[in-house]
Design a protein around this motif. Structure first.
Motif, PDB file in Angstrom:
ATOM      1  N   UNK A  56       0.820  -1.220   0.000  1.00  0.00           N
ATOM      2  CA  UNK A  56       0.000   0.000   0.000  1.00  0.00           C
ATOM      3  C   UNK A  56       0.852   1.267   0.000  1.00  0.00           C
ATOM      4  N   UNK A  57       2.139   1.101  -0.250  1.00  0.00           N
ATOM      5  CA  UNK A  57       2.959   2.288  -0.489  1.00  0.00           C
ATOM      6  C   UNK A  57       3.830   2.781   0.648  1.00  0.00           C
ATOM      7  N   UNK A  58       3.904   2.053   1.760  1.00  0.00           N
ATOM      8  CA  UNK A  58       4.830   2.479   2.816  1.00  0.00           C
ATOM      9  C   UNK A  58       6.229   1.973   2.427  1.00  0.00           C
ATOM     10  N   UNK A  59       7.115   2.927   2.104  1.00  0.00           N
ATOM     11  CA  UNK A  59       8.427   2.548   1.579  1.00  0.00           C
ATOM     12  C   UNK A  59       9.549   2.761   2.595  1.00  0.00           C
ATOM     13  N   UNK A  60       9.236   3.421   3.705  1.00  0.00           N
ATOM     14  CA  UNK A  60      10.244   3.688   4.732  1.00  0.00           C
ATOM     15  C   UNK A  60      10.698   2.359   5.370  1.00  0.00           C
ATOM     16  N   UNK A  61      11.944   1.989   5.085  1.00  0.00           N
ATOM     17  CA  UNK A  61      12.454   0.684   5.531  1.00  0.00           C
ATOM     18  C   UNK A  61      12.486   0.538   7.050  1.00  0.00           C
ATOM     19  N   UNK A  62      12.720   1.649   7.749  1.00  0.00           N
ATOM     20  CA  UNK A  62      12.787   1.537   9.213  1.00  0.00           C
ATOM     21  C   UNK A  62      11.398   1.184   9.778  1.00  0.00           C
ATOM     22  N   UNK A  63      10.352   1.674   9.107  1.00  0.00           N
ATOM     23  CA  UNK A  63       8.992   1.329   9.552  1.00  0.00           C
ATOM     24  C   UNK A  63       8.708  -0.144   9.241  1.00  0.00           C
ATOM     25  N   UNK A  64       9.060  -0.581   8.036  1.00  0.00           N
ATOM     26  CA  UNK A  64       8.824  -1.986   7.661  1.00  0.00           C
ATOM     27  C   UNK A  64       9.597  -2.921   8.611  1.00  0.00           C
ATOM     28  N   UNK A  65      10.816  -2.512   8.936  1.00  0.00           N
ATOM     29  CA  UNK A  65      11.649  -3.310   9.833  1.00  0.00           C
ATOM     30  C   UNK A  65      11.012  -3.399  11.232  1.00  0.00           C
ATOM     31  N   UNK A  66      10.508  -2.251  11.701  1.00  0.00           N
ATOM     32  CA  UNK A  66       9.854  -2.231  13.022  1.00  0.00           C
ATOM     33  C   UNK A  66       8.629  -3.140  13.030  1.00  0.00           C
ATOM     34  N   UNK A  67       7.861  -3.123  11.921  1.00  0.00           N
ATOM     35  CA  UNK A  67       6.653  -3.955  11.858  1.00  0.00           C
ATOM     36  C   UNK A  67       7.011  -5.441  11.802  1.00  0.00           C
ATOM     37  N   UNK A  68       8.189  -5.736  11.233  1.00  0.00           N
ATOM     38  CA  UNK A  68       8.655  -7.130  11.204  1.00  0.00           C
ATOM     39  C   UNK A  68       9.059  -7.593  12.594  1.00  0.00           C
ATOM     40  N   UNK A  69       9.490  -6.636  13.397  1.00  0.00           N
ATOM     41  CA  UNK A  69      10.068  -6.973  14.696  1.00  0.00           C
ATOM     42  C   UNK A  69       9.043  -7.064  15.832  1.00  0.00           C
ATOM     43  N   UNK A  70       8.137  -6.104  15.908  1.00  0.00           N
ATOM     44  CA  UNK A  70       7.254  -6.044  17.088  1.00  0.00           C
ATOM     45  C   UNK A  70       6.234  -7.197  17.102  1.00  0.00           C
ATOM     46  N   UNK A  71       6.210  -7.991  18.174  1.00  0.00           N
ATOM     47  CA  UNK A  71       5.278  -9.122  18.258  1.00  0.00           C
ATOM     48  C   UNK A  71       3.862  -8.654  18.604  1.00  0.00           C
ATOM     49  N   UNK A  72       3.121  -8.249  17.574  1.00  0.00           N
ATOM     50  CA  UNK A  72       1.745  -7.761  17.779  1.00  0.00           C
ATOM     51  C   UNK A  72       0.888  -8.812  18.495  1.00  0.00           C
ATOM     52  N   UNK A  73       1.170 -10.108  18.214  1.00  0.00           N
ATOM     53  CA  UNK A  73       0.357 -11.175  18.823  1.00  0.00           C
ATOM     54  C   UNK A  73       0.493 -11.204  20.354  1.00  0.00           C
ATOM     55  N   UNK A  74       1.581 -10.648  20.879  1.00  0.00           N
ATOM     56  CA  UNK A  74       1.745 -10.646  22.332  1.00  0.00           C
ATOM     57  C   UNK A  74       1.114  -9.413  22.984  1.00  0.00           C
ATOM     58  N   UNK A  75       0.589  -8.503  22.151  1.00  0.00           N
ATOM     59  CA  UNK A  75      -0.014  -7.281  22.691  1.00  0.00           C
ATOM     60  C   UNK A  75      -1.536  -7.280  22.581  1.00  0.00           C
ATOM     61  N   UNK A  76      -2.101  -8.344  22.026  1.00  0.00           N
ATOM     62  CA  UNK A  76      -3.561  -8.463  21.955  1.00  0.00           C
ATOM     63  C   UNK A  76      -4.009  -9.539  22.955  1.00  0.00           C
TER      64      UNK A  76
END
Ligand code: SAH
Length: 247
Positions: A56-76
């Motif tokens: 969907x057009x988010x090209x900022x690599x630091x954001x993509x990297x952060x989304x790869x890293x943060x365990x969203x499943x442990x926060x729900x």
């Protein structure tokens, strides 16, 4: 005398063996329990980043990297875990929701996050947005009005090892004056109008992202930029957020 020494050696030897067994059991537990658990979500998380965020057009690599890293499943909540990486907001209790992953990435992208920044978030909720920010910027300040949610997020993010997130329980309308001004502010609940204290606590050159509009209906996502003391507002279109409440 010799006999005595042999006896004490024997006892010592058997003690070491018991400890060894305990350590081995512990390692086996870690291996069979935790490793598959973290791996289990790796593929879906990667798919989420690729199909929902990058596509969907988010090209900022630091954001993509952060989304790869943060365990969203442990926060729900546990019963929502299997849906953690789906293209959806999810309930987190107290009538509140964790935003859809793309919305988190998009709002983060809008503030043009940089390493040196000090960012304020209003509406800690699950702590997911705070964790994404904490992966990228130097210091995160986050305020939650519902005490149970704020406390749970702090506990979860402390457990995950984040040391650059500062938590406060209270009304985010007032911002966090003692720690301001901020390079950027992200508001994750829909306000009827932009709180003046937040505008005041935005640095010169700073950016704020905030959904503004009637509660329970669609709101407009606004980007505010402060330059030469003036506020430029860009309307980025309709979004739906939970209401910004007051104490
Ligand atoms: N950023 C969160 C999204 C949570 S939903 C996440 O990543 O999970 C928005 C949150 O804003 C809710 O938890 C709600 O309780 C909180 N909120 C609403 N009004 C607020 C206010 N005045 N001050 C601080 N938090 C508020």
């Amino acid at each position: 005398m010799n006999g005595k020494i042999l006896k004490s050696r024997k006892i010592h030897y058997s003690k070491v063996k018991i400890t060894d067994i305990i350590v081995m059991k512990y390692l086996a537990f870690l291996f069979f329990f935790f490793l598959p658990q973290t791996d289990q979500y790796k593929a879906v998380k990667e798919q989420m980043v690729k199909n929902q965020i990058a596509a969907r057009g988010i090209a900022n690599q630091t954001i993509l990297e952060a989304m790869r890293k943060v365990p969203r499943h442990l926060l729900v909540p546990e019963d929502q875990r299997e849906y953690a990486y789906e293209d959806l907001p999810l309930p987190i209790g107290e009538g509140q929701t964790i935003s859809q992953p793309y919305v988190v990435a998009y709002m983060t992208d809008l503030i043009t996050p940089k390493k040196y920044m000090k960012v304020l978030e209003i509406g800690t909720g699950s702590g997911y947005q705070a964790a994404i920010l904490a992966e990228i910027v130097e210091e995160v300040y986050t305020i939650e009005i519902v005490e149970s949610l704020g406390k749970r997020a702090k506990k979860d993010l402390d457990n995950l090892g984040y040391t650059n997130i500062n938590f406060r329980i209270g009304d985010g309308y007032l911002g966090w004056k003692e720690q301001g001004p901020f390079d950027a502010i992200i508001v994750t609940a829909a306000a009827e109008k932009v709180p003046q204290p937040l505008i005041d606590q935005l640095k010169e050159g700073g950016k704020m992202v905030i959904p503004v509009g009637p509660q329970g209906k669609l709101q407009d996502l606004l980007l505010l930029e402060k330059s030469n003391g003036q506020i430029k507002i860009t309307n980025l279109g309709p979004v739906r957020f939970v209401p910004f409440t007051r104490k």
